[in-house]
Structures are given as C-alpha cells and as structure tokens.
Design a protein around this motif. Structure first.
Motif, mmCIF file in Angstrom:
data_model
loop_
_atom_site.group_PDB
_atom_site.id
_atom_site.type_symbol
_atom_site.label_atom_id
_atom_site.label_comp_id
_atom_site.label_asym_id
_atom_site.label_seq_id
_atom_site.Cartn_x
_atom_site.Cartn_y
_atom_site.Cartn_z
ATOM 1 N N SER A 106 11.034 3.028 -1.272
ATOM 2 C CA SER A 106 10.693 4.203 -2.080
ATOM 3 C C SER A 106 10.525 3.777 -3.532
ATOM 4 N N VAL A 107 9.463 4.273 -4.141
ATOM 5 C CA VAL A 107 9.184 3.941 -5.545
ATOM 6 C C VAL A 107 9.294 5.216 -6.377
ATOM 7 N N GLU B 71 0.838 -1.191 0.000
ATOM 8 C CA GLU B 71 0.000 0.000 0.000
ATOM 9 C C GLU B 71 0.881 1.252 0.000
ATOM 10 N N VAL B 72 0.473 2.239 -0.798
ATOM 11 C CA VAL B 72 1.208 3.512 -0.825
ATOM 12 C C VAL B 72 0.845 4.287 0.440
ATOM 13 N N ILE B 73 1.876 4.603 1.254
ATOM 14 C CA ILE B 73 1.575 5.278 2.528
ATOM 15 C C ILE B 73 2.049 6.726 2.553
ATOM 16 N N ALA B 74 2.834 7.142 1.558
ATOM 17 C CA ALA B 74 3.274 8.548 1.507
ATOM 18 C C ALA B 74 3.673 8.918 0.087
ATOM 19 N N ILE B 75 3.415 10.185 -0.263
ATOM 20 C CA ILE B 75 3.792 10.688 -1.591
ATOM 21 C C ILE B 75 4.486 12.038 -1.416
ATOM 22 N N ASP B 76 5.622 12.199 -2.097
ATOM 23 C CA ASP B 76 6.293 13.501 -2.089
ATOM 24 C C ASP B 76 5.751 14.304 -3.269
ATOM 25 N N SER B 77 4.613 14.944 -3.051
ATOM 26 C CA SER B 77 3.982 15.640 -4.179
ATOM 27 C C SER B 77 4.586 17.021 -4.416
ATOM 28 N N THR B 78 5.424 17.499 -3.477
ATOM 29 C CA THR B 78 5.996 18.839 -3.688
ATOM 30 C C THR B 78 7.190 18.825 -4.636
ATOM 31 N N SER B 79 7.840 17.676 -4.816
ATOM 32 C CA SER B 79 8.948 17.688 -5.781
ATOM 33 C C SER B 79 8.999 16.454 -6.662
ATOM 34 N N SER B 80 9.497 15.340 -6.154
ATOM 35 C CA SER B 80 9.825 14.233 -7.053
ATOM 36 C C SER B 80 8.659 13.310 -7.398
ATOM 37 N N GLY B 81 7.602 13.313 -6.611
ATOM 38 C CA GLY B 81 6.501 12.371 -6.829
ATOM 39 C C GLY B 81 6.822 10.982 -6.298
ATOM 40 N N THR B 82 7.953 10.852 -5.594
ATOM 41 C CA THR B 82 8.351 9.551 -5.031
ATOM 42 C C THR B 82 7.281 9.043 -4.064
ATOM 43 N N MET B 83 7.047 7.714 -4.120
ATOM 44 C CA MET B 83 6.042 7.120 -3.228
ATOM 45 C C MET B 83 6.738 6.211 -2.215
ATOM 46 N N ILE B 84 6.167 6.110 -1.046
ATOM 47 C CA ILE B 84 6.658 5.151 -0.052
ATOM 48 C C ILE B 84 5.624 4.036 0.055
ATOM 49 N N VAL B 85 6.077 2.784 -0.065
ATOM 50 C CA VAL B 85 5.157 1.654 0.097
ATOM 51 C C VAL B 85 5.520 0.892 1.367
#
Lengths: 182, 271
Positions: free
Chosen positions: B168-169, B120-134
C-alpha cells in the motif's frame, strides 16, 4: 448456502471493480459503488438482512487497503441502518422519486464518511482541524462533480442489486417485499 | 399478551451481531490481521491486475478522443516550452561537462543514484484515503516506509503496508502524509502535507526563512526513509499562518496522483 456464496462473490467483485476499475477510470472523482450496493440491498431486503453483509464487505475493504479494520464496516452498517429505517418512514409518492432521493442521500453520506474518517478518535484533534482547514475549493469541486456520477451509478446499481436479489430469491424461501414499492 | 423485546426480533439480533462484530474487530491487533491481509491480498491480486489493466486501456482510449480538440493548443504550448527547454539544455550541457571534469579530477565515478523496483498501480481507494495498491511486495524487497517515485525522481509517497506480493502506498496528497522538505533556492525547511482535493501544502516554514513563488521544493532526507533531493513540487502561493511564527505555501505537483499507472519503489540509495 448457494445464495450466500453468490452474494459473497457479488460483493467481492464489486469491491475489486470499485478499486481497480472504476477508481482509475473516473479519477479524480470517486464513486461509492460498494456503499450504493449495500444501501440497495437494505432497501430491497431490509436492514436486518443487509447488516451482516455490510460488516463482511467493510472487513474486505479494510483488508484490501490496510486501513484500521472495522472502520468501513462501521460506516456501511451505519448507512444500511439509516436507509433501512428511512425507507420505511419516507413517503415520496412514485418509486422513481424515491430512487432519486436515495441516490442523493447516498452521495451526501459518502461525503459525510470522508469527514468521519478524518475525525476518528485514533487520529489527533490537530489533524481533524487540519482536515477542515484544508477542504479547499478544489475538494468541494470534486465532491460536487462526484455527485452527478454517483446519482447515475446508484440508480444502475440499485437495478442490478434488485435483479440479482430477485434471482437469488428463487433459491431462498424469502420473497422480496420492498423492491416492488420502489 | 407478552411483548417481545427488540433484541429478540430478527432486526434486533442483526443489530446486536453488528455492534458486537465491529467492537471485536476494532480491537484485533494488527499482528493477527496481517496473515488475513496477505491471504486476501494474494487471492484478489489477479482480479485487481485484470481490472486495472482494463481500466487503464479504457481510459487511454477515452483520453485519445477527448484530447483531439486540444491538439492545436497543446502543439503551440509544447513548441513554446520546447524553445525554453532547448535553452536550458544548452546551459545544462555546459554544467554536465564541468561535472564530468570535476569527477575526473576528484576520482569520483558517475553512478545511478537509487536502486529502484518498478511496479504497477492496481487499485486506488478514491472514496477516502487515496491509498494505492502496487503489485510488488515483500518478495521483491519492499519494506514499510520506503519512498515511491515516478519517472526521474519525482516523489509520489511512501509504503505504509506490505504483503508478500503487494504493497500500500500513501500518496503525498493524503493529509496523513507528512514529508520533511526543503526549498532548493533558499534552503527554507518545512514539511509537505497533503491537502484534501488535489494540492500539497509546504507548511511549518519559519517566518524568518524566504520562500519564493516558482521555486522547487524537494525532500530534505531528514527523519525517515525518504532520501534527499526527490522533487515534490513548485511553490505557487505563499501565506503566513495565523500564529505569525510560521508561513505556509501551496505547491503545484507535476503529478496527478490518482492518474499514475507505473511507479518505482526506492529499495535503497547507492552510496
């Protein structure tokens, strides 16, 4: 010690709230919650107080997303310095106009930071060129859309930080000087 | 009266502390940072889980109310799509029968293609890279470079960092992401890169190769851990590059990378 711990927990929860609650909720727009809170701290307490917190919060952010450690700290510290100096120099009359001015400035700064990250020296020049080439109409639309939400969020975060700092100032021998002028 | 220098004031000391701090942090090797990352990632995981759960549920309630007005239009669109898909389904059933027959003749057993780990995706860095934490990591067998898919073989991105319990994805939409790809109909090869905004770019395709609008682009499986045949998107617009050696095309992805909740990590490909 107690106010420092409270402040650390405050920024920790803001970080988690930004990446795990706000980001999935308002996607594809982005809300710079942490940046807004650090700028607010700088406006309320002055940049010399906010600078170490910008460093710590940036490290926590970079630890979360496995990005180059120090990049977010650098951005946040730059913002804190800029706003700390600007708040002394800029006279815009009524407090609410100052607040709107600063909220627009925070939003513009968040876009500048995106570009800064693309132009960092550890990435190639070719990639930087690609970044500007690929700033499509969609991307500009997203930036603009984020602006409206960011303005509202900044005002809310500022009020929250000011109240929080007023509460913490009861434990510290450090009265808030600037908050009353905004 | 002796004038105090800027760096002896509180502001100056803070500034000096900040500059020295950031300089030191920049040069810390990643091997030193890794344990801190694991510790912080593990400590923050429960908070990420709770808040992401709350965010997805709040969003689904919000989408329910906003989608009510579009129900009629959606119903008509889905009905039309259903007719087309039923036609395709009939054609594919024929292909499936033929496939089964060939497998029987050749003695090849049907198989699941990938061994997947759900997350499950639990965090998204939407302010810069769009990297997701699963919420799966090394403990579940996740390693750096592994492909991440959504649903039936649609490529989302790749793992760029792992800790014990999270990873990190880097999504395809990030400009740092580069994946070797191939167009299924014409076998035109190129690379898929992220485009700021929401799009994908099928780049570095030889001018002599044919790319057609509407065709599917899938991963080519070259040079990395991403297996061949994972769907990336459809070609929507083709344009020649400025040097006239290569052409590039804009792709429409079936996914909204910032709206994903459940994704699968491809642990390995069954052979």
């Amino acid at each position: 010690m107690k106010p420092t711990l409270f402040r650390f927990l405050f920024f920790f929860f803001l970080l988690v709230a930004e990446v795990s609650f706000v980001s999935p909720l308002v996607a594809p727009f982005s809300i710079p919650l942490l940046l807004s809170s650090l700028v607010s701290l700088s406006l309320v307490r002055g940049f010399s107080f906010a600078l170490p917190w910008a460093l710590v919060t940036g490290i926590l952010f970079d630890l979360t997303f496995s990005s180059q450690l120090g990049v977010s700290s650098l951005e946040y510290m730059g913002a804190v310095l800029l706003f700390g100096f600007a708040s002394k120099r800029i006279a815009l009359g009524q407090g609410r106009w100052k607040l709107i001015f600063f909220s627009i400035a925070v939003w513009i700064l968040s876009i500048v930071f995106r570009m800064f990250e693309a132009l960092l020296p550890f990435r190639s020049f070719q990639e930087s060129i690609f970044f500007f080439e690929s700033l499509s109409a969609g991307a500009w639309g997203l930036f603009a859309g984020s602006g409206i939400v960011s303005l509202l969020v900044f005002v809310l975060v500022f009020l929250l930080v000011r109240s929080f700092e007023r509460y913490l100032s009861l434990f510290e021998n450090m009265p808030l000087e600037r908050a009353s002028s905004l | 009266m002796k004038r105090r220098s800027f760096f002896s004031s509180r502001a100056g000391k803070s500034l000096l502390f900040g500059i020295v701090g950031v300089t030191v942090i920049f040069f810390i090797p990643s091997i030193v940072v890794s344990p801190f990352r694991t510790f912080f990632g593990t400590a923050a995981l429960p908070f990420h889980n709770v808040l992401s759960f709350a965010a997805y549920h709040t969003r689904s309630i919000g989408s329910f109310f906003t989608s009510v007005g579009n129900l009629k239009q959606n119903y008509e669109r889905v009905s039309a799509e259903n007719l087309v898909l039923r036609g395709k389904n009939a054609a594919l059933s024929e292909v499936e029968r033929e496939n089964e027959f060939l497998r029987r003749e050749l003695g090849v057993l049907p198989r699941e293609r990938f061994r997947l780990a759900a997350s499950e995706v639990i965090a998204i860095d939407s302010t810069s890279s769009g990297t997701m934490i699963v919420n799966i990591g090394e403990e579940q067998g996740v390693r750096k470079g592994m492909a991440v898919v959504s649903g039936p073989g649609v490529l989302v991105g790749r793992i760029v960092e792992t800790t014990t319990l999270s990873s990190s994805v880097l999504p395809l939409s990030n400009p740092k992401s580069v994946v070797n790809a191939v167009e299924t109909a014409t076998e035109a090869k190129g690379v898929v890169r992220g485009e700021y905004g929401t799009g994908l770019l099928f780049d570095m395709v030889l001018e002599s190769d044919t790319v057609r609008e509407g065709d599917d682009v899938v991963s080519s499986g070259l040079g990395g851990d991403i297996p061949r045949g994972l769907f990336i998107g459809n070609v929507t617009r083709i344009e020649p590059s400025s040097d006239r050696l290569f052409q590039k095309a804009t792709l429409a992805s079936p996914l909204r990378y910032d709206r994903l909740r459940f994704v699968f990590v491809v642990l390995d490909e069954r052979r």
